[in-house]
Design a protein around this motif. Sequence first.
Motif, PDB file in Angstrom:
ATOM      1  N   ASP A  16     -38.892  17.877  30.037  1.00 60.01           N
ATOM      2  CA  ASP A  16     -38.267  16.702  30.653  1.00 60.01           C
ATOM      3  C   ASP A  16     -37.618  15.727  29.676  1.00 60.01           C
ATOM      4  OD1 ASP A  16     -38.511  17.285  33.249  1.00 60.01           O
ATOM      5  OD2 ASP A  16     -40.119  15.879  33.722  1.00 60.01           O
ATOM      6  N   HIS A  17     -37.489  16.088  28.414  1.00 62.71           N
ATOM      7  CA  HIS A  17     -36.881  15.149  27.474  1.00 62.71           C
ATOM      8  C   HIS A  17     -35.354  15.149  27.556  1.00 62.71           C
ATOM      9  CE1 HIS A  17     -40.492  14.044  24.717  1.00 62.71           C
ATOM     10  NE2 HIS A  17     -40.773  13.980  26.010  1.00 62.71           N
ATOM     11  N   ILE A  54     -37.228  22.250  36.549  1.00 60.23           N
ATOM     12  CA  ILE A  54     -37.559  22.619  35.171  1.00 60.23           C
ATOM     13  C   ILE A  54     -36.829  23.904  34.794  1.00 60.23           C
ATOM     14  CG2 ILE A  54     -39.854  21.578  35.164  1.00 60.23           C
ATOM     15  CD1 ILE A  54     -40.964  24.458  35.531  1.00 60.23           C
ATOM     16  N   THR A  90     -33.206  25.934  26.424  1.00 57.48           N
ATOM     17  CA  THR A  90     -34.531  26.579  26.470  1.00 57.48           C
ATOM     18  C   THR A  90     -35.485  25.810  27.376  1.00 57.48           C
ATOM     19  OG1 THR A  90     -35.390  25.307  24.614  1.00 57.48           O
ATOM     20  CG2 THR A  90     -34.237  27.367  24.081  1.00 57.48           C
ATOM     21  N   PRO A  91     -36.557  26.441  27.833  1.00 58.05           N
ATOM     22  CA  PRO A  91     -37.543  25.702  28.634  1.00 58.05           C
ATOM     23  C   PRO A  91     -38.428  24.833  27.739  1.00 58.05           C
ATOM     24  CG  PRO A  91     -37.851  28.105  28.824  1.00 58.05           C
ATOM     25  CD  PRO A  91     -36.907  27.859  27.710  1.00 58.05           C
ATOM     26  N   GLY A  92     -38.894  23.709  28.311  1.00 60.57           N
ATOM     27  CA  GLY A  92     -39.772  22.828  27.531  1.00 60.57           C
ATOM     28  C   GLY A  92     -41.237  23.072  27.829  1.00 60.57           C
ATOM     29  N   ASN A 143     -32.924  10.982  22.655  1.00 55.10           N
ATOM     30  CA  ASN A 143     -32.226  10.921  23.942  1.00 55.10           C
ATOM     31  C   ASN A 143     -32.840   9.839  24.837  1.00 55.10           C
ATOM     32  OD1 ASN A 143     -30.363  11.858  25.886  1.00 55.10           O
ATOM     33  ND2 ASN A 143     -31.947  13.095  26.851  1.00 55.10           N
ATOM     34  N   LYS A 144     -32.176   9.559  25.921  1.00 61.09           N
ATOM     35  CA  LYS A 144     -32.599   8.572  26.922  1.00 61.09           C
ATOM     36  C   LYS A 144     -32.649   7.157  26.338  1.00 61.09           C
ATOM     37  CE  LYS A 144     -35.329  11.909  29.601  1.00 61.09           C
ATOM     38  NZ  LYS A 144     -36.370  12.096  30.594  1.00 61.09           N
ATOM     39  N   ASP A 146     -30.835   4.890  27.068  1.00 61.06           N
ATOM     40  CA  ASP A 146     -30.489   3.920  28.117  1.00 61.06           C
ATOM     41  C   ASP A 146     -31.732   3.369  28.811  1.00 61.06           C
ATOM     42  OD1 ASP A 146     -30.580   5.757  30.978  1.00 61.06           O
ATOM     43  OD2 ASP A 146     -30.526   6.787  29.079  1.00 61.06           O
ATOM     44  N   SER A 174     -27.627   9.131  25.244  1.00 57.71           N
ATOM     45  CA  SER A 174     -28.098   9.136  26.619  1.00 57.71           C
ATOM     46  C   SER A 174     -27.357  10.290  27.293  1.00 57.71           C
ATOM     47  CB  SER A 174     -27.781   7.825  27.331  1.00 57.71           C
ATOM     48  OG  SER A 174     -27.927   8.040  28.731  1.00 57.71           O
ATOM     49  N   ALA A 175     -28.100  11.377  27.509  1.00 58.41           N
ATOM     50  CA  ALA A 175     -27.462  12.526  28.169  1.00 58.41           C
ATOM     51  C   ALA A 175     -27.071  12.148  29.586  1.00 58.41           C
ATOM     52  CB  ALA A 175     -28.405  13.721  28.167  1.00 58.41           C
TER      53      ALA A 175
HETATM   54  P1  GTP Z   1     -37.259  21.160  31.149  1.00 60.03           P
HETATM   55  O1  GTP Z   1     -36.213  22.202  31.078  1.00 60.03           O
HETATM   56  O2  GTP Z   1     -38.048  21.223  32.396  1.00 60.03           O
HETATM   57  O3  GTP Z   1     -38.106  21.077  29.933  1.00 60.03           O
HETATM   58  O4  GTP Z   1     -36.512  19.716  31.252  1.00 60.03           O
HETATM   59  P2  GTP Z   1     -35.299  19.219  30.354  1.00 60.03           P
HETATM   60  O5  GTP Z   1     -35.757  18.847  28.986  1.00 60.03           O
HETATM   61  O6  GTP Z   1     -34.170  20.209  30.447  1.00 60.03           O
HETATM   62  O7  GTP Z   1     -34.933  17.853  31.076  1.00 60.03           O
HETATM   63  P3  GTP Z   1     -33.795  17.625  32.161  1.00 60.03           P
HETATM   64  O8  GTP Z   1     -32.424  17.680  31.550  1.00 60.03           O
HETATM   65  O9  GTP Z   1     -34.072  18.500  33.327  1.00 60.03           O
HETATM   66  O10 GTP Z   1     -34.075  16.093  32.500  1.00 60.03           O
HETATM   67  C1  GTP Z   1     -35.304  15.665  32.990  1.00 60.03           C
HETATM   68  C2  GTP Z   1     -35.103  14.340  33.703  1.00 60.03           C
HETATM   69  O11 GTP Z   1     -34.688  13.348  32.755  1.00 60.03           O
HETATM   70  C3  GTP Z   1     -34.005  14.414  34.762  1.00 60.03           C
HETATM   71  O12 GTP Z   1     -34.418  13.595  35.838  1.00 60.03           O
HETATM   72  C4  GTP Z   1     -32.790  13.804  34.071  1.00 60.03           C
HETATM   73  O13 GTP Z   1     -31.891  13.179  34.958  1.00 60.03           O
HETATM   74  C5  GTP Z   1     -33.467  12.766  33.173  1.00 60.03           C
HETATM   75  N1  GTP Z   1     -32.670  12.487  31.977  1.00 60.03           N
HETATM   76  C6  GTP Z   1     -32.127  13.380  31.120  1.00 60.03           C
HETATM   77  N2  GTP Z   1     -31.469  12.741  30.143  1.00 60.03           N
HETATM   78  C7  GTP Z   1     -31.583  11.403  30.398  1.00 60.03           C
HETATM   79  C8  GTP Z   1     -31.112  10.217  29.720  1.00 60.03           C
HETATM   80  O14 GTP Z   1     -30.447  10.224  28.698  1.00 60.03           O
HETATM   81  N3  GTP Z   1     -31.494   9.026  30.291  1.00 60.03           N
HETATM   82  C9  GTP Z   1     -32.243   8.948  31.410  1.00 60.03           C
HETATM   83  N4  GTP Z   1     -32.570   7.736  31.868  1.00 60.03           N
HETATM   84  N5  GTP Z   1     -32.685  10.043  32.052  1.00 60.03           N
HETATM   85  C10 GTP Z   1     -32.358  11.253  31.560  1.00 60.03           C
END
Ligand code: GTP
Length: 377
Positions: A16-17, A54, A90-92, A143-144, A146, A174-175
């Motif tokens: 979820d990162h 995921i 990749t998966p987390g 990341n994130k 924001d 911020s992705a």
């Molecule tokens: P896994 O593949 O399950 O490990 O997750 P992941 O690392 O691919 O994360 P994913 O891109 O699915 O994002 C997980 C959650 O974080 C989602 O709800 C996204 O919308 C949110 N998210 C991703 N990037 C950002 C960001 O830069 N800022 C915010 N606020 N949320 C983000």
Amino acid sequence: YPTERIRNFSIIAHIDHGKSTLADRLLELTGTIKRGKGQPQYLDKLQVERERGITVKAQTATMFHPHVLSSNHGTNQNDTPSFLLNLIDTPGHVDFSYEVSRSLAACQGALLVVDAAQGVQAQTVANFYLAFESNLTIIPVINKIDQPTADPDRVKAQLKSLFDLDPKDALLTSAKTGQGLEYPHPCCDRRIPSPPGCCDMPSECSCFKPAKHMVFSGLYPADGSDFDALNHAIERLTCNDASVSVTKETSTALGIESETRVISTIPTVPYIFEYSDGRYVGPVITLCSERRGEQLEYSFIDRQMFEITIQAAIGSKVIARETLSAMRKNVLAKCYGGDVSRKKKLLEKQKEGKKRMKRVGSVDIPQEAFHELLKVS
Ligand code: GTP
């Protein structure tokens, strides 16, 4: 395509990162998908990935980045694409880390994504070491940023102290909004080497490691005659997915042989749970649900009219003991008035009765409790 203009990289992180969301932005940056078009986490294509949000299987995407060579070398921007970028999302989740090690074996670089609020987590560490041991160039991405609770400086300090990564190299992104992911593409970075040509490939591939199994489940055919069909289906699954391995077993605990009846045991994940002071069931359940865990039930073995002692033993050594107190029937309910000796007599009789029940009493353990025990044994 000339190998010196190819970059192979994986995106790795704790669950979820933001790996898949970052992949979306990189695909947009290169014009591979249109901005705002397509569903979020574009590379999570499997039904299970969509339903659960995921990544389960590593996904690849190829992108062309047309402008970098032009800007670097001052040549015409309409030149042929400068970089061919092969991305692996990749998966987390720890259960699928085999997918990460397979992906890294095909790459020379990795974007290590860390949530700016959560900081370095268990799979950040595990995946960093997978990439490090594979001699990949690691580019940290915080990341994130924001998020209101984002603390990039804390994460930079963690990257330095835990991994000796230079905080100056970290991308702040911020992705979600695209901030920090403007042109040029981070993976055109010249620190990531181009792949070795076929003649430079090692004779045997060293960072495929055997998968460490995380989830275990028993499958028994419903009908003995289906045994061969089930066997065949599982063999096909193992051909398709090298992280699955199979051992044949019979279950004496269930009182059946594998050839006779069906039981599919609930998938189990072995874990060690440590209580520390001040941490109880409520907060633990909250923690689980914050991590998208779902509490399906919370149950006890029924109380009886007499005291029950439950013991867990390994051989003759008792390693845990719990007592379920008896339910108490109010034998004085019908005694109105103050005949104390009659009341005493009834209570004595009840005490005797409970003692006798404890000696001869049998407890009807519900099937669910039996299942629960099998789950943890
Ligand atoms: P896994 O593949 O399950 O490990 O997750 P992941 O690392 O691919 O994360 P994913 O891109 O699915 O994002 C997980 C959650 O974080 C989602 O709800 C996204 O919308 C949110 N998210 C991703 N990037 C950002 C960001 O830069 N800022 C915010 N606020 N949320 C983000």
